[in-house]
Design a protein around this motif. Sequence first.
Motif, PDB file in Angstrom:
ATOM      1  N   VAL A  77       0.527  -0.925   0.052  1.00 44.90           N
ATOM      2  CA  VAL A  77       0.086   0.330   0.470  1.00 44.90           C
ATOM      3  C   VAL A  77       0.896   1.384   0.465  1.00 44.90           C
ATOM      4  N   THR A  78       0.815   2.351  -0.660  1.00 44.46           N
ATOM      5  CA  THR A  78       1.473   3.338  -0.851  1.00 44.46           C
ATOM      6  C   THR A  78       0.867   4.394  -0.733  1.00 44.46           C
ATOM      7  N   ALA A  79       0.659   5.496   0.039  1.00 46.31           N
ATOM      8  CA  ALA A  79       0.075   6.663   0.651  1.00 46.31           C
ATOM      9  C   ALA A  79       0.129   7.232  -0.423  1.00 46.31           C
ATOM     10  N   LYS A  80      -1.031   8.027  -0.239  1.00 46.54           N
ATOM     11  CA  LYS A  80      -0.850   9.638  -0.783  1.00 46.54           C
ATOM     12  C   LYS A  80      -0.441  10.772  -0.199  1.00 46.54           C
ATOM     13  N   ASN A  81      -0.637  10.291   1.085  1.00 47.56           N
ATOM     14  CA  ASN A  81       0.227  11.343   2.162  1.00 47.56           C
ATOM     15  C   ASN A  81       1.461  11.145   2.637  1.00 47.56           C
ATOM     16  N   GLY A  82       2.603  11.478   3.540  1.00 48.40           N
ATOM     17  CA  GLY A  82       2.847  11.101   3.765  1.00 48.40           C
ATOM     18  C   GLY A  82       2.961  11.879   5.594  1.00 48.40           C
ATOM     19  N   LYS A  83       2.045  12.383   5.609  1.00 49.23           N
ATOM     20  CA  LYS A  83       2.382  13.153   7.365  1.00 49.23           C
ATOM     21  C   LYS A  83       2.049  11.843   7.882  1.00 49.23           C
ATOM     22  N   LEU A  84       2.743  11.827   9.207  1.00 47.51           N
ATOM     23  CA  LEU A  84       2.321  11.326  10.435  1.00 47.51           C
ATOM     24  C   LEU A  84       1.164  10.602  10.911  1.00 47.51           C
ATOM     25  N   GLU A  85       0.052  11.733  10.969  1.00 47.38           N
ATOM     26  CA  GLU A  85      -1.210  11.875  11.337  1.00 47.38           C
ATOM     27  C   GLU A  85      -2.077  11.414  10.418  1.00 47.38           C
ATOM     28  N   LEU A  86      -1.401  10.852   9.169  1.00 51.14           N
ATOM     29  CA  LEU A  86      -2.229  10.140   7.920  1.00 51.14           C
ATOM     30  C   LEU A  86      -1.993   9.080   8.144  1.00 51.14           C
ATOM     31  N   LEU A  87      -0.550   8.779   8.149  1.00 51.13           N
ATOM     32  CA  LEU A  87      -0.176   7.141   8.490  1.00 51.13           C
ATOM     33  C   LEU A  87      -0.400   6.413   9.576  1.00 51.13           C
ATOM     34  N   ASP A  88      -0.317   7.475  10.959  1.00 50.94           N
ATOM     35  CA  ASP A  88      -0.109   6.476  11.849  1.00 50.94           C
ATOM     36  C   ASP A  88      -2.027   5.817  12.195  1.00 50.94           C
ATOM     37  N   TRP A  89      -3.037   7.703  10.949  1.00 46.71           N
ATOM     38  CA  TRP A  89      -4.430   6.551  11.047  1.00 46.71           C
ATOM     39  C   TRP A  89      -4.288   5.523   9.762  1.00 46.71           C
ATOM     40  N   MET A  90      -3.941   5.490   9.278  1.00 47.52           N
ATOM     41  CA  MET A  90      -3.576   4.438   8.058  1.00 47.52           C
ATOM     42  C   MET A  90      -3.427   2.601   8.921  1.00 47.52           C
ATOM     43  N   LYS A  91      -2.375   3.393   9.994  1.00 40.98           N
ATOM     44  CA  LYS A  91      -2.301   1.491  11.010  1.00 40.98           C
ATOM     45  C   LYS A  91      -3.102   1.805  11.769  1.00 40.98           C
ATOM     46  N   ARG A  92      -3.727   2.877  12.714  1.00 39.80           N
ATOM     47  CA  ARG A  92      -5.098   1.879  12.990  1.00 39.80           C
ATOM     48  C   ARG A  92      -6.232   1.281  12.475  1.00 39.80           C
ATOM     49  N   ARG A  93      -6.700   1.977  11.118  1.00 36.97           N
ATOM     50  CA  ARG A  93      -7.153   1.350  10.176  1.00 36.97           C
ATOM     51  C   ARG A  93      -6.659  -0.138  10.095  1.00 36.97           C
ATOM     52  N   PHE A  94      -5.848   0.023  10.004  1.00 34.72           N
ATOM     53  CA  PHE A  94      -4.886  -1.732   9.246  1.00 34.72           C
ATOM     54  C   PHE A  94      -5.307  -2.544  10.439  1.00 34.72           C
ATOM     55  N   MET A  95      -4.561  -2.600  12.053  1.00 35.91           N
ATOM     56  CA  MET A  95      -4.755  -3.243  13.000  1.00 35.91           C
ATOM     57  C   MET A  95      -6.093  -3.537  13.234  1.00 35.91           C
ATOM     58  N   ASN A  96      -6.889  -1.934  12.745  1.00 32.68           N
ATOM     59  CA  ASN A  96      -8.531  -2.737  13.625  1.00 32.68           C
ATOM     60  C   ASN A  96      -9.399  -3.773  12.139  1.00 32.68           C
ATOM     61  N   CYS A  97      -8.653  -3.715  11.832  1.00 35.80           N
ATOM     62  CA  CYS A  97      -9.207  -5.067   9.936  1.00 35.80           C
ATOM     63  C   CYS A  97      -9.063  -6.402  10.872  1.00 35.80           C
TER      64      CYS A  97
END
Length: 158
Positions: A77-97
């Motif tokens: 998965v490649t993110a559109k935006n590398g801002k830390l808060e957006l990457l952290d949000w992606m991490k949480r989303r993946f962890m919760n799946c």
Amino acid sequence: MTQAGKTRLDDFDIKILQLMQFDNLMQQREISDRVGLSAAAVARRLKRLRSTGIISKDISILNQRAVGHPQTVFVEVTAKNGKLELLDWMKRRFMNCPQVQQCYHVTGEADFVLIINIRGMDEYTSLTRELFFEEGNVKCFRTCVMMEKVKSAGPIPL
């Protein structure tokens, strides 16, 4: 440095850990016979190895086919935006799946590598919509479908 990183392992610890990586339900008496320590000494060492985090978890590995989840896919998965808060949000989303069995934040062209366990490709199609399209900040993703499991969760060489 974590407590696990500070703990020194001697030859007995290493022998115990090698055995535990193959069968964490092995009786302490059998471990003691194999490594040359008393059962009480093995028990103390196992307690220390767990409390320091060297043994991080005792789990049962299920036969995914037997429980109706025979398919594994690997997704970069490649993110559109590398801002830390957006990457952290992606991490949480993946962890919760629940279908995401493993998630790695990596270097290189992709930002994440996911190992996903599913019932079949219909479930994966729905999951891609939920995880990658509807939730945002995913520039692109690349999927590899597992054909055969050759080795997984192999022991860590000690």
